[in-house]
Design an enzyme around this catalytic site. Structure first.
Site, PDB file in Angstrom:
ATOM      1  N   GLY A  79      65.594   6.591  -0.087  1.00  0.00           N
ATOM      2  CA  GLY A  79      65.265   6.770  -1.429  1.00  0.00           C
ATOM      3  C   GLY A  79      64.121   5.614  -1.689  1.00  0.00           C
ATOM      4  N   ALA A  80      63.123   6.123  -2.295  1.00  0.00           N
ATOM      5  CA  ALA A  80      62.051   5.351  -2.431  1.00  0.00           C
ATOM      6  C   ALA A  80      62.363   3.934  -3.188  1.00  0.00           C
ATOM      7  CB  ALA A  80      60.906   6.164  -3.204  1.00  0.00           C
ATOM      8  N   ARG A 116      59.421   3.267   7.792  1.00  0.00           N
ATOM      9  CA  ARG A 116      59.378   4.577   7.448  1.00  0.00           C
ATOM     10  C   ARG A 116      57.856   4.768   6.671  1.00  0.00           C
ATOM     11  NH1 ARG A 116      64.063   7.584   4.353  1.00  0.00           N
ATOM     12  NH2 ARG A 116      62.951   9.552   5.237  1.00  0.00           N
ATOM     13  N   GLN A 175      71.322  15.296   2.053  1.00  0.00           N
ATOM     14  CA  GLN A 175      71.134  14.418   1.085  1.00  0.00           C
ATOM     15  C   GLN A 175      71.956  14.882  -0.310  1.00  0.00           C
ATOM     16  OE1 GLN A 175      68.710  14.680   3.205  1.00  0.00           O
ATOM     17  NE2 GLN A 175      67.648  12.697   3.199  1.00  0.00           N
ATOM     18  N   ASP A 178      58.559  10.012  -3.509  1.00  0.00           N
ATOM     19  CA  ASP A 178      58.214   9.054  -2.472  1.00  0.00           C
ATOM     20  C   ASP A 178      56.739   8.338  -2.574  1.00  0.00           C
ATOM     21  OD1 ASP A 178      60.402  10.994  -1.350  1.00  0.00           O
ATOM     22  OD2 ASP A 178      60.791   8.927  -0.334  1.00  0.00           O
TER      23      ASP A 178
END
Ligand code: MRU
Length: 312
Positions: A45-46, A74, A174, A215
């Protein structure tokens, strides 16, 4: 409970690969352990990645190689590189300054999510709202409260939430594993639906808004988020349902002019040919696995941040 924090000289985070079965904390002492946790989505998660990146610099110290590897663990969520850069900029002032910068990012995230929750809930009309969402943009994707799911939480606290329809979010689920877990803990009414049911259910009617996280938001408003977001945006446009992105200002990347410049993570086919460790496709089947997609800005009704509402 915080998703990620600094406790007694190490990073502590919830191992999200173990949810919803068990809620286990991981203690991370080295950058390599943190990179591994990020790559296998133990932390994800950002906004949470932004905090992880910043705290990771406190573990890395003056090792430029370790910092560069962490920054690239990532590629899609800009928050990871941003968090690393914010903390690394303080290295000349010494380790205490680096840690202070990282803890500030943690605290700012907590405040930003409260602000987004309120602003997003204020933006929506109606008292019995049915919301559709994909992936997990809740507290597990941030520190305490989330972004899009933070708006849901605020709506629920205000007594304005009728139901959340959570897309399961193949291949790593998720939505099925994490969003449902969070909604159950909130006591918020919800049902799980398959990803492919999203646009159909929007067309059928009765859904008041699609709320998603982000994101990376390019300078023109094009938004990268979990794969499946674009299909929901198309379905929402056709059905006349508001499609709202909820993300902190730190997810906006002015250096990326538009969505075509966003690096979309390819997680490899193994996650697609198997489900929960059980192979579902014949041996030899190859798969594509883009982890994110890009929703063009003209399909986005509003972007709600901790400071403003942007209408791209
Ligand atoms: O691959 P993930 O689980 O890290 O993807 C997360 C998402 O796509 C979220 O929607 C996004 O990071 C925003 S979270 C507030």
């Amino acid at each position: 409970m915080r998703t990620i924090d600094w406790v007694d000289g190490a990073i502590e985070l919830i191992d999200q690969t173990r949810l919803p079965g068990e809620c286990v904390m991981l203690r991370i002492h080295t950058v390599d352990e943190l990179i591994d946790a990020i790559r296998r989505l133990a932390v994800r998660g950002a906004p949470a990645l932004g905090v992880a990146g910043a705290l990771g610099v406190a573990l890395a110290g003056e090792d430029p190689g370790a910092i560069a590897r962490l920054r690239a663990a990532r590629p899609t969520a800009v928050n990871l590189a941003w968090g690393v850069d914010q903390a690394a900029a303080r290295l000349p002032e010494g380790p205490r300054a680096v840690l202070d910068a990282a803890l500030r990012i943690r605290d700012d995230d907590i405040a930003a999510c409260v602000a987004m929750g309120e602003r997003g809930a204020d933006l929506l009309d109606g008292d019995r709202l049915r919301i559709m969402t994909v992936c997990n943009s809740g507290g597990l994707a941030a520190v305490e409260r989330g972004t899009a799911l933070g708006v849901v939480q605020t709506l629920h606290e205000r007594g304005r939430l009728a139901e959340v329809l959570a897309l399961e979010t193949r291949p790593l689920l998720q939505g099925a594993r994490l969003t449902t877990w969070e909604l159950a803990r909130m006591g918020a009414p919800h049902r799980l639906v398959t990803d492919s049911a999203g646009p159909y259910l929007l067309a059928k009617g009765g859904i008041d808004a699609v709320l998603i996280g982000a994101d990376r938001i390019a300078a023109n408003g094009d938004t990268a988020n979990k794969i499946g977001s674009y299909a929901l945006a198309l379905g929402a446009e056709r059905a006349g349902v508001p499609f709202i992105v909820v993300a902190p200002e730190t997810t906006i990347d002015p250096a990326t002019p538009s969505g075509e410049h966003i690096h979309i993570e390819d997680r490899g086919g193994d996650e697609v040919v198997s489900l929960g460790g059980v192979r579902v496709a014949p041996e030899g089947t190859e798969a594509l696995n883009p982890a994110f997609d890009v929703t063009p800005h003209d399909l986005i009704t509003a972007i709600v941040t901790d400071r403003r509402v942007i209408r791209p």
